[in-house]
Write a protein that holds these residues in place. Structure first.
Motif, PDB file in Angstrom:
ATOM      1  N   GLY A 261       0.843  -1.278  -0.142  1.00  0.00           N
ATOM      2  CA  GLY A 261       0.098  -0.004   0.106  1.00  0.00           C
ATOM      3  C   GLY A 261       1.004   1.344   0.099  1.00  0.00           C
ATOM      4  N   GLU A 262       2.025   1.082   0.862  1.00  0.00           N
ATOM      5  CA  GLU A 262       2.927   2.209   0.770  1.00  0.00           C
ATOM      6  C   GLU A 262       3.738   2.521  -0.320  1.00  0.00           C
ATOM      7  OE1 GLU A 262       2.478   4.691   2.361  1.00  0.00           O
ATOM      8  OE2 GLU A 262       1.274   4.177   4.282  1.00  0.00           O
ATOM      9  N   GLY A 263       3.788   1.362  -1.419  1.00  0.00           N
ATOM     10  CA  GLY A 263       4.779   1.462  -2.645  1.00  0.00           C
ATOM     11  C   GLY A 263       5.517   0.440  -2.778  1.00  0.00           C
ATOM     12  N   ALA A 264       5.809  -0.752  -1.974  1.00  0.00           N
ATOM     13  CA  ALA A 264       6.451  -1.711  -2.087  1.00  0.00           C
ATOM     14  C   ALA A 264       6.156  -2.679  -3.434  1.00  0.00           C
ATOM     15  CB  ALA A 264       6.737  -2.763  -0.952  1.00  0.00           C
ATOM     16  N   ARG A 265       6.959  -3.207  -4.038  1.00  0.00           N
ATOM     17  CA  ARG A 265       7.068  -4.007  -5.211  1.00  0.00           C
ATOM     18  C   ARG A 265       7.299  -5.233  -5.339  1.00  0.00           C
ATOM     19  NH1 ARG A 265       9.753   0.378  -8.579  1.00  0.00           N
ATOM     20  NH2 ARG A 265       8.496   2.162  -8.450  1.00  0.00           N
ATOM     21  N   LEU A 266       6.372  -6.277  -5.765  1.00  0.00           N
ATOM     22  CA  LEU A 266       7.014  -7.665  -5.865  1.00  0.00           C
ATOM     23  C   LEU A 266       7.792  -7.759  -7.187  1.00  0.00           C
ATOM     24  CD1 LEU A 266       3.302  -9.023  -5.477  1.00  0.00           C
ATOM     25  CD2 LEU A 266       5.367  -9.699  -3.715  1.00  0.00           C
ATOM     26  N   VAL A 267       9.053  -8.450  -6.983  1.00  0.00           N
ATOM     27  CA  VAL A 267       9.723  -8.589  -8.315  1.00  0.00           C
ATOM     28  C   VAL A 267      10.143 -10.056  -8.335  1.00  0.00           C
ATOM     29  CG1 VAL A 267      10.510  -6.192  -8.397  1.00  0.00           C
ATOM     30  CG2 VAL A 267      11.862  -7.749  -6.774  1.00  0.00           C
ATOM     31  N   ASN A 268      10.504 -10.575  -9.499  1.00  0.00           N
ATOM     32  CA  ASN A 268      11.184 -11.778  -9.458  1.00  0.00           C
ATOM     33  C   ASN A 268      12.871 -11.765  -9.141  1.00  0.00           C
ATOM     34  OD1 ASN A 268      12.653 -10.909 -11.762  1.00  0.00           O
ATOM     35  ND2 ASN A 268      11.041 -12.119 -13.044  1.00  0.00           N
ATOM     36  N   ALA A 269      13.465 -12.930  -9.409  1.00  0.00           N
ATOM     37  CA  ALA A 269      14.949 -12.967  -8.955  1.00  0.00           C
ATOM     38  C   ALA A 269      15.738 -12.097 -10.146  1.00  0.00           C
ATOM     39  CB  ALA A 269      15.402 -14.340  -8.905  1.00  0.00           C
ATOM     40  N   ASP A 270      15.259 -11.610 -11.136  1.00  0.00           N
ATOM     41  CA  ASP A 270      16.017 -10.741 -12.148  1.00  0.00           C
ATOM     42  C   ASP A 270      15.491  -9.260 -11.760  1.00  0.00           C
ATOM     43  OD1 ASP A 270      17.288 -12.750 -13.119  1.00  0.00           O
ATOM     44  OD2 ASP A 270      15.316 -12.972 -14.687  1.00  0.00           O
ATOM     45  N   GLY A 271      14.807  -9.141 -10.724  1.00  0.00           N
ATOM     46  CA  GLY A 271      14.528  -7.694 -10.375  1.00  0.00           C
ATOM     47  C   GLY A 271      13.082  -7.107 -11.117  1.00  0.00           C
ATOM     48  N   GLU A 272      12.401  -8.075 -11.897  1.00  0.00           N
ATOM     49  CA  GLU A 272      11.436  -7.541 -12.596  1.00  0.00           C
ATOM     50  C   GLU A 272      10.125  -7.763 -11.899  1.00  0.00           C
ATOM     51  OE1 GLU A 272      13.180  -9.582 -16.684  1.00  0.00           O
ATOM     52  OE2 GLU A 272      11.577 -10.638 -15.778  1.00  0.00           O
ATOM     53  N   PRO A 273       9.224  -6.523 -12.080  1.00  0.00           N
ATOM     54  CA  PRO A 273       7.949  -6.819 -11.607  1.00  0.00           C
ATOM     55  C   PRO A 273       7.198  -7.977 -12.336  1.00  0.00           C
ATOM     56  CG  PRO A 273       8.445  -4.622 -12.126  1.00  0.00           C
ATOM     57  CD  PRO A 273       9.609  -5.168 -12.552  1.00  0.00           C
ATOM     58  N   PHE A 274       6.300  -8.661 -11.835  1.00  0.00           N
ATOM     59  CA  PHE A 274       5.818  -9.508 -12.671  1.00  0.00           C
ATOM     60  C   PHE A 274       4.178  -9.909 -12.649  1.00  0.00           C
ATOM     61  CE2 PHE A 274       6.985 -11.200  -8.498  1.00  0.00           C
ATOM     62  CZ  PHE A 274       5.783 -11.922  -8.053  1.00  0.00           C
ATOM     63  N   MET A 275       3.627  -9.256 -11.654  1.00  0.00           N
ATOM     64  CA  MET A 275       2.049  -9.345 -10.950  1.00  0.00           C
ATOM     65  C   MET A 275       1.260  -9.460 -12.326  1.00  0.00           C
ATOM     66  SD  MET A 275       1.037 -11.397  -8.645  1.00  0.00           S
ATOM     67  CE  MET A 275      -0.552 -10.970  -8.774  1.00  0.00           C
ATOM     68  N   LEU A 276       1.727  -8.410 -13.128  1.00  0.00           N
ATOM     69  CA  LEU A 276       0.740  -7.958 -14.402  1.00  0.00           C
ATOM     70  C   LEU A 276       0.633  -9.188 -15.492  1.00  0.00           C
ATOM     71  CD1 LEU A 276       1.321  -4.250 -15.057  1.00  0.00           C
ATOM     72  CD2 LEU A 276      -0.476  -5.327 -13.890  1.00  0.00           C
ATOM     73  N   ARG A 277       1.661 -10.000 -15.263  1.00  0.00           N
ATOM     74  CA  ARG A 277       1.505 -11.080 -16.008  1.00  0.00           C
ATOM     75  C   ARG A 277       0.513 -12.164 -15.649  1.00  0.00           C
ATOM     76  NH1 ARG A 277       6.970 -13.205 -15.618  1.00  0.00           N
ATOM     77  NH2 ARG A 277       7.633 -12.047 -17.407  1.00  0.00           N
ATOM     78  N   TYR A 278      -0.114 -12.020 -14.481  1.00  0.00           N
ATOM     79  CA  TYR A 278      -0.956 -13.131 -13.680  1.00  0.00           C
ATOM     80  C   TYR A 278      -2.362 -12.276 -13.513  1.00  0.00           C
ATOM     81  CZ  TYR A 278       3.273 -15.629 -13.345  1.00  0.00           C
ATOM     82  OH  TYR A 278       4.254 -16.418 -13.812  1.00  0.00           O
ATOM     83  N   ASP A 279      -2.214 -11.035 -13.327  1.00  0.00           N
ATOM     84  CA  ASP A 279      -3.369 -10.181 -12.806  1.00  0.00           C
ATOM     85  C   ASP A 279      -3.582  -8.974 -13.416  1.00  0.00           C
ATOM     86  OD1 ASP A 279      -5.684 -11.132 -10.401  1.00  0.00           O
ATOM     87  OD2 ASP A 279      -5.584  -9.284 -11.040  1.00  0.00           O
ATOM     88  N   PRO A 280      -4.552  -8.393 -13.925  1.00  0.00           N
ATOM     89  CA  PRO A 280      -4.655  -6.873 -14.342  1.00  0.00           C
ATOM     90  C   PRO A 280      -4.655  -6.026 -13.098  1.00  0.00           C
ATOM     91  CG  PRO A 280      -6.851  -7.977 -14.473  1.00  0.00           C
ATOM     92  CD  PRO A 280      -5.718  -9.194 -14.193  1.00  0.00           C
ATOM     93  N   ALA A 281      -4.894  -6.487 -11.927  1.00  0.00           N
ATOM     94  CA  ALA A 281      -4.701  -5.701 -10.658  1.00  0.00           C
ATOM     95  C   ALA A 281      -3.424  -5.596 -10.036  1.00  0.00           C
ATOM     96  CB  ALA A 281      -5.669  -6.079  -9.504  1.00  0.00           C
ATOM     97  N   GLY A 282      -2.471  -6.238 -10.559  1.00  0.00           N
ATOM     98  CA  GLY A 282      -1.085  -6.377 -10.204  1.00  0.00           C
ATOM     99  C   GLY A 282      -0.836  -6.632  -8.742  1.00  0.00           C
ATOM    100  N   ASP A 283       0.115  -5.828  -7.995  1.00  0.00           N
ATOM    101  CA  ASP A 283       0.736  -6.250  -6.765  1.00  0.00           C
ATOM    102  C   ASP A 283      -0.666  -5.958  -5.893  1.00  0.00           C
ATOM    103  OD1 ASP A 283       3.114  -6.444  -7.992  1.00  0.00           O
ATOM    104  OD2 ASP A 283       4.090  -4.921  -6.760  1.00  0.00           O
ATOM    105  N   LEU A 284      -1.508  -5.007  -6.248  1.00  0.00           N
ATOM    106  CA  LEU A 284      -2.642  -4.934  -5.086  1.00  0.00           C
ATOM    107  C   LEU A 284      -3.757  -5.829  -5.387  1.00  0.00           C
ATOM    108  CD1 LEU A 284      -1.926  -1.289  -4.011  1.00  0.00           C
ATOM    109  CD2 LEU A 284      -1.691  -3.288  -2.695  1.00  0.00           C
ATOM    110  N   ALA A 285      -3.744  -6.795  -6.249  1.00  0.00           N
ATOM    111  CA  ALA A 285      -4.740  -7.759  -6.445  1.00  0.00           C
ATOM    112  C   ALA A 285      -5.381  -8.372  -5.146  1.00  0.00           C
ATOM    113  CB  ALA A 285      -4.613  -8.722  -7.482  1.00  0.00           C
ATOM    114  N   PRO A 286      -6.558  -8.748  -5.307  1.00  0.00           N
ATOM    115  CA  PRO A 286      -6.909  -9.493  -3.916  1.00  0.00           C
ATOM    116  C   PRO A 286      -6.000 -10.724  -3.337  1.00  0.00           C
ATOM    117  CG  PRO A 286      -8.761  -9.431  -5.259  1.00  0.00           C
ATOM    118  CD  PRO A 286      -7.589  -8.690  -6.019  1.00  0.00           C
TER     119      PRO A 286
END
Ligand code: FAD
Length: 522
Positions: A248-273
């Motif tokens: 909520g304060e801006g932390a991001r989920l990344v994979n081991a290469d440092g890439e954000p990845f959640m949009l690959r699985y969900d349009p709501a990204g890191d803050l999906a349910p």
């Protein structure tokens, strides 16, 4: 030892204490709690408590967000009570001395978490539950009509002539005792310990659900388990929760290469349910064969350490700096949406027995809980249960009657308590936890769930947990709750909210837009 009171409360978390606070001057209140008085999920709650108190918010908006997260299965009447009464009870906590963080203008600072459409989460840094517990204890401790017995573990509900008259409990020395009262509130909290990986503390073994079920109470929605996506995943360290408030304060989920990845699985990204983020993380870890991380390195380090002191300290213990390091995370069992069926006053299907908080199932969470709604549920429905208990002695209240279910029947079987009948070597809690994690966890299918259901072989004749040796009791409680989850999960042939079936990956409203209940013997 035989104890007597006018009101018996099992547990000492937010639901129990808020109920007790409603009973000032009403009669003798006896609180039994399994561990030390502050032990339980409430003390571990970090992110905060949701309430529609912001200028851009309203109960209607909070209701809409809660119903959306619940994925079609919320009880709308219960949600309406939660969101409409919530602000009043949160304000009351502030009046009683709760020190929530404040915005520059002095109003409560509001955070946002996944699936909330506006900022509405009040917090006390990252130790909100501890602060609420402190305030409630300050309120309840001076009440001269309240007695608290620590290290007293309820092991069965006593039902006589169809009415709950108290509980049997294990004392600290392992001896069995009885506590009697005309009405008993189960506020025993969560059941995360049913799983090998969990954010819940050791006391969260689902005891309230187990003893209520064995006494004949109706149980609902057990297939819906919320797996929190971001528990610390460092070998040898506890699965410490890394609150959603971080994202909520801006932390991001990344994979081991440092890439954000959640949009690959969900349009709501890191803050999906949470369930969707949890599955996204598991799939990314599987796809890359490497760990997944949470990073706050792009935020100001002083802000991170100031806003999240508790989480920073936990990371430090694991040799990591929350502000600058990538933090390895993974999903862990966090919250069971199901529980003992209650009405809006906490009444269960057994006369004289109430339930509130995480042990109860009012239907406010439906198939998935909106973040920070559970402290609110404990507060609001704890208060309502306390008020109902107070009325109880003046005007007896019938057990709740649920449409389609008969009420009051306990379906008792006679015979020897025999949890481990002919099984010889007893049962290890770890075996249940491991089996549940592997087969009844984030991704489920019929084969795995049938293995989970094999737990039933060990439970056939269980009449009461009370006859077990203390060391076996914990495992039996986990076994009972695990089986209720596995059975419900096998029954529901669709995916919805926290319940995901690989063999039925779609939501199926035609067959399954309904809640499922279970009562012993039915
Ligand atoms: C790490 C973590 C973080 C969380 N963060 C949040 C958050 O930010 N916001 C939010 O809304 N929710 C959060 N939750 C969920 C929330 O904390 C709980 O749902 C809520 O506190 C439950 O309150 P309760 O009163 O029902 O149960 P608890 O607080 O768990 O209390 C249960 C009590 O019952 C006692 N007990 C259990 N079994 C027995 C027995 N057999 N006999 C006697 N006593 C017994 C326990 O010792 C304990 O005192 C979090 C949970 C965890 C684990």
């Amino acid at each position: 030892m035989d104890l007597h009171g006018d009101y018996l409360i099992i547990g000492s978390g937010i639901a129990a204490l808020r109920a007790a606070a409603s009973l000032g001057g009403a009669g003798d209140v006896l609180i039994l709690t399994k561990g030390g008085r502050r032990e339980g999920n409430t003390g571990y709650a970090q992110g905060g408590i949701a309430a529609a108190m912001g200028a851009d918010d309203s109960p209607a908006r909070h209701l809409a967000d809660t119903m959306a997260a619940g994925d079609g299965l919320c009880n709308e009447r219960a949600v309406a009570v939660l969101v409409e009464e919530g602000p009043r009870y949160v304000r009351e906590l502030i009046d009683w001395g709760a020190e929530f963080d404040r915005a520059a203008d002095g109003s409560p600072a509001l955070a946002i978490e996944g699936a909330h459409s506006v900022r509405r989460v009040l917090h006390a840094r990252d130790a909100t539950g501890r602060e609420i517990g402190r305030v409630l204890w300050t309120r309840v401790s001076p009440m001269s009509n309240v007695r608290v017995l620590e290290y007293a573990r309820a092991v069965s509900v006593i039902v006589e002539d169809g009415r709950c008259v108290g509980v049997r409990f294990l004392q600290e020395d392992g001896g069995l005792a009885v506590a009697r009262a005309p009405c008993t509130l189960l506020a025993t909290g969560g059941a995360g310990q049913v799983y090998r990986e969990t954010t819940n503390p050791p006391v969260a073994t689902g005891d309230g659900v187990a003893v209520a079920y064995l006494a004949g109470a109706a149980i609902m929605d057990m297939e819906f388990v919320q797996f929190h996506p971001t528990a610390l995943d460092v070998a040898g360290q506890p699965r410490f929760l890394l609150s959603e408030a971080l994202r909520g304060e801006g932390a991001r989920l990344v994979n081991a290469d440092g890439e954000p990845f959640m949009l690959r699985y969900d349009p709501a990204g890191d803050l999906a349910p949470r369930d969707r983020v949890s599955r996204g993380i598991a799939r990314e870890a599987q796809r890359t064969g490497k760990p997944v991380y949470l990073t706050l390195a792009h935020l100001h380090p002083a802000f991170v350490r100031e806003r999240f002191p508790l989480i920073s300290a936990a990371c430090r213990q694991a040799g990591l700096d929350l502000a600058t390091d990538r933090i390895p995370i993974g999903p862990a069992a966090h919250y069971v949406m199901g529980g003992v069926i209650t009405d809006l006053d906490g009444r269960t299907t057994i006369t004289g027995l109430l339930a509130a908080g995480e042990a109860a199932c009012t239907g406010v969470h439906g198939a998935n809980r909106l973040a920070s709604n559970s402290l609110l549920e404990g507060l609001v429905f704890g208060a309502r249960a306390g008020a109902a208990m107070r009325r109880w002695t003046e005007q007896p209240i019938d057990p709740v009657s649920l449409r389609g279910f008969d009420d009051g029947a306990t379906h008792k079987k006679r015979g020897q308590p025999a949890f481990f009948a002919n099984k010889g070597d007893g049962l290890a809690a770890a075996a249940v936890q491991d089996l549940m994690w592997r087969n009844v966890g984030l991704f489920r299918d019929a084969d795995g769930l049938k293995a989970g259901n094999a737990l039933a072989e060990r439970l056939d004749d269980g009449e009461s947990l009370a006859a077990l040796a203390p060391q076996d009791w914990q495992a039996a409680s986990l076994l009972t709750v695990g089986l209720l989850i596995a059975r419900a999960a096998l029954r529901r042939e669709e995916s919805r909210g926290g319940h995901f079936r690989l063999d039925f990956p779609e939501r199926d409203d035609r067959r399954w837009r309904r809640r499922t209940m279970e009562r012993r013997g039915e």
